[in-house]
Design an enzyme around this catalytic site. Structure first.
Site, PDB file in Angstrom:
ATOM      1  N   ARG A   1      55.700  42.587  46.297  1.00 30.35           N
ATOM      2  CA  ARG A   1      54.896  42.984  47.445  1.00 30.35           C
ATOM      3  C   ARG A   1      55.144  44.467  47.702  1.00 30.35           C
ATOM      4  O   ARG A   1      56.015  45.088  47.110  1.00 30.35           O
ATOM      5  CB  ARG A   1      55.301  42.181  48.701  1.00 30.35           C
ATOM      6  CG  ARG A   1      54.975  40.681  48.653  1.00 30.35           C
ATOM      7  CD  ARG A   1      53.498  40.369  48.840  1.00 30.35           C
ATOM      8  NE  ARG A   1      52.910  41.131  49.936  1.00 30.35           N
ATOM      9  CZ  ARG A   1      53.049  40.826  51.233  1.00 30.35           C
ATOM     10  NH1 ARG A   1      53.754  39.771  51.588  1.00 30.35           N
ATOM     11  NH2 ARG A   1      52.466  41.563  52.167  1.00 30.35           N
TER      12      ARG A   1
ATOM     13  N   ARG B   1      45.728  34.246  41.928  1.00 35.77           N
ATOM     14  CA  ARG B   1      44.659  34.474  40.950  1.00 35.77           C
ATOM     15  C   ARG B   1      45.214  35.192  39.722  1.00 35.77           C
ATOM     16  O   ARG B   1      44.958  34.795  38.581  1.00 35.77           O
ATOM     17  CB  ARG B   1      43.537  35.307  41.575  1.00 35.77           C
ATOM     18  CG  ARG B   1      42.473  35.762  40.552  1.00 35.77           C
ATOM     19  CD  ARG B   1      41.548  36.810  41.151  1.00 35.77           C
ATOM     20  NE  ARG B   1      42.234  38.043  41.524  1.00 35.77           N
ATOM     21  CZ  ARG B   1      42.457  39.057  40.707  1.00 35.77           C
ATOM     22  NH1 ARG B   1      42.077  39.008  39.446  1.00 35.77           N
ATOM     23  NH2 ARG B   1      43.071  40.151  41.143  1.00 35.77           N
ATOM     24  N   ARG B   2      45.973  36.265  39.956  1.00 37.53           N
ATOM     25  CA  ARG B   2      46.532  37.008  38.833  1.00 37.53           C
ATOM     26  C   ARG B   2      47.534  36.163  38.059  1.00 37.53           C
ATOM     27  O   ARG B   2      47.617  36.256  36.831  1.00 37.53           O
ATOM     28  CB  ARG B   2      47.176  38.304  39.341  1.00 37.53           C
ATOM     29  CG  ARG B   2      46.146  39.366  39.727  1.00 37.53           C
ATOM     30  CD  ARG B   2      46.768  40.566  40.384  1.00 37.53           C
ATOM     31  NE  ARG B   2      45.795  41.641  40.586  1.00 37.53           N
ATOM     32  CZ  ARG B   2      45.953  42.661  41.414  1.00 37.53           C
ATOM     33  NH1 ARG B   2      47.078  42.758  42.133  1.00 37.53           N
ATOM     34  NH2 ARG B   2      45.015  43.584  41.533  1.00 37.53           N
TER      35      ARG B   2
ATOM     36  N   ARG C   1      55.500  49.399  44.455  1.00 41.65           N
ATOM     37  CA  ARG C   1      55.451  48.518  43.290  1.00 41.65           C
ATOM     38  C   ARG C   1      55.736  49.280  41.999  1.00 41.65           C
ATOM     39  O   ARG C   1      56.454  48.795  41.118  1.00 41.65           O
ATOM     40  CB  ARG C   1      54.087  47.821  43.214  1.00 41.65           C
ATOM     41  CG  ARG C   1      53.821  46.915  44.400  1.00 41.65           C
ATOM     42  CD  ARG C   1      52.540  46.114  44.236  1.00 41.65           C
ATOM     43  NE  ARG C   1      52.206  45.419  45.475  1.00 41.65           N
ATOM     44  CZ  ARG C   1      51.438  44.340  45.540  1.00 41.65           C
ATOM     45  NH1 ARG C   1      50.933  43.822  44.439  1.00 41.65           N
ATOM     46  NH2 ARG C   1      51.169  43.775  46.700  1.00 41.65           N
TER      47      ARG C   1
ATOM     48  N   LYS D   1      38.405  43.016  49.151  1.00 47.76           N
ATOM     49  CA  LYS D   1      39.126  41.818  48.698  1.00 47.76           C
ATOM     50  C   LYS D   1      40.162  41.332  49.704  1.00 47.76           C
ATOM     51  O   LYS D   1      40.673  40.217  49.573  1.00 47.76           O
ATOM     52  CB  LYS D   1      39.776  42.064  47.339  1.00 47.76           C
ATOM     53  CG  LYS D   1      40.960  43.005  47.331  1.00 47.76           C
ATOM     54  CD  LYS D   1      41.478  43.204  45.905  1.00 47.76           C
ATOM     55  CE  LYS D   1      42.688  44.128  45.859  1.00 47.76           C
ATOM     56  NZ  LYS D   1      43.880  43.517  46.473  1.00 47.76           N
ATOM     57  N   ASP D   2      40.478  42.159  50.719  1.00 53.37           N
ATOM     58  CA  ASP D   2      41.478  41.775  51.715  1.00 53.37           C
ATOM     59  C   ASP D   2      40.874  41.125  52.956  1.00 53.37           C
ATOM     60  O   ASP D   2      41.601  40.748  53.871  1.00 53.37           O
ATOM     61  CB  ASP D   2      42.288  43.002  52.155  1.00 53.37           C
ATOM     62  CG  ASP D   2      43.206  43.515  51.068  1.00 53.37           C
ATOM     63  OD1 ASP D   2      43.562  42.726  50.171  1.00 53.37           O
ATOM     64  OD2 ASP D   2      43.564  44.704  51.099  1.00 53.37           O
TER      65      ASP D   2
ATOM     66  N   CYS E   1      42.031  35.131  50.176  1.00 58.16           N
ATOM     67  CA  CYS E   1      42.698  35.905  49.126  1.00 58.16           C
ATOM     68  C   CYS E   1      44.039  35.324  48.703  1.00 58.16           C
ATOM     69  O   CYS E   1      44.660  35.815  47.764  1.00 58.16           O
ATOM     70  CB  CYS E   1      42.874  37.363  49.577  1.00 58.16           C
ATOM     71  SG  CYS E   1      43.911  37.563  51.036  1.00 58.16           S
TER      72      CYS E   1
END
Length: 285
Positions: free
Chosen positions: A144, A126-127, A150, A81-82, A237
């Site tokens: 981040r 997206r989230r 996190r 995904k990155d 992304c």
């Protein structure tokens, strides 16, 4: 080949993912020696801005591509995904591991419920888009850093909840027993990022046959389908885009979103790229 040099980001999760890739590669080539070359990318260094403000295209991959082209490493291991939309000229994805759980998870301190969460930490548009529908009472705020950073911010009270990839939590062995409550978000309500849960190897096509021995073919099919959606949308992304493909026998289903637009479809596996084009056409209306 007797030895291979492998580039990876320095985070614990990246190293874990690299170890998984190398385990798969060494299962195919038991005598292979490996040298891990860790690197701190620009995306790892700039943590006070969202990805879309610092140019997310290639943010976690372009420096590794330079290292491959300069013959400093042979392959780089990435989270699917990155990846940037388009790889550097002369490079390709030459290895694809079997997909892990593609879903997202709302992570909360132990005992908290989603309804009690007024602030949700995420660095993904997206989230944010999905959270606005599933948790309309909550405000999304920028977070981040690596997975442990996190989680520490969550437990320090900076956020009521954060959203993380289930695959990352699983790979790091992080469970609810570590002091959290998980709300696993189904793909139906919270569409995953394209290629989430997929680990890939990037390198020169000349190594494709050798590195490709670790490839899980069914995952490669869904990887190609989801990547095609992003490329047709010209959405990396940092965009509010998602694509999720699933196999069922000889057919493949695809769901995709861009902003508030949503589309889906099904086709034979061999027509997966055509399906991606059709679904994107429906997204564009």
């Amino acid at each position: 080949m007797d030895k291979i040099r492998v580039g990876t980001r320095k985070s614990q999760l990246s190293r874990k993912q690299t170890d998984m890739a190398l385990q798969a590669l060494q299962s195919a080539h038991p005598a292979l020696e490996t040298e891990i070359v860790p690197f701190h990318t620009r995306g790892d260094k700039i943590l006070d801005k969202p990805l879309w403000e610092i140019g997310a295209k290639g943010l976690f991959a372009s420096e590794f591509e330079e290292m491959i082209l300069n013959d400093e490493i042979d392959i780089a291991i990435h989270s699917g995904k990155d990846l940037p939309l388009f790889l550097a000229e002369g490079l390709d994805i030459i290895g694809v591991l079997q997909r892990d759980d593609p879903r997202d998870v709302l992570v909360m301190p132990k005992g908290r419920t989603p309804e009690e969460c007024k602030t949700i930490g995420t660095g993904s548009l997206r989230r944010q888009q999905c959270a606005a529908k599933v948790f309309p009472w909550a405000e999304c705020k920028l977070i981040r850093g690596n997975i442990h950073t996190r989680l520490q911010k969550l437990m320090n009270g900076c956020f009521d909840a954060i959203i993380l990839a289930k695959a990352g939590l699983d790979r790091m062995g992080i469970t609810e027993e570590d002091g959290y409550t998980f709300r696993v978000l189904s793909a139906e309500e919270f569409l995953p990022a394209a290629c989430q849960g997929i680990i890939v190897a990037e390198g020169r096509p000349a190594l494709a046959e050798f590195i490709g021995k670790m490839t899980h073919e069914e995952t490669r099919w869904v990887f190609e389908t989801e990547r095609e959606v992003l490329m047709l949308l010209n959405a990396d992304c940092s965009e509010p885009a998602a694509a999720f493909a699933e196999l069922s026998g000889d057919s493949i289903s695809l769901r995709a979103m861009y902003g508030t637009a949503y589309a889906e479809g099904t086709a034979p596996v061999e027509d997966r790229l055509k399906l991606a084009a059709e679904v994107v056409g429906r997204l564009r209306g």
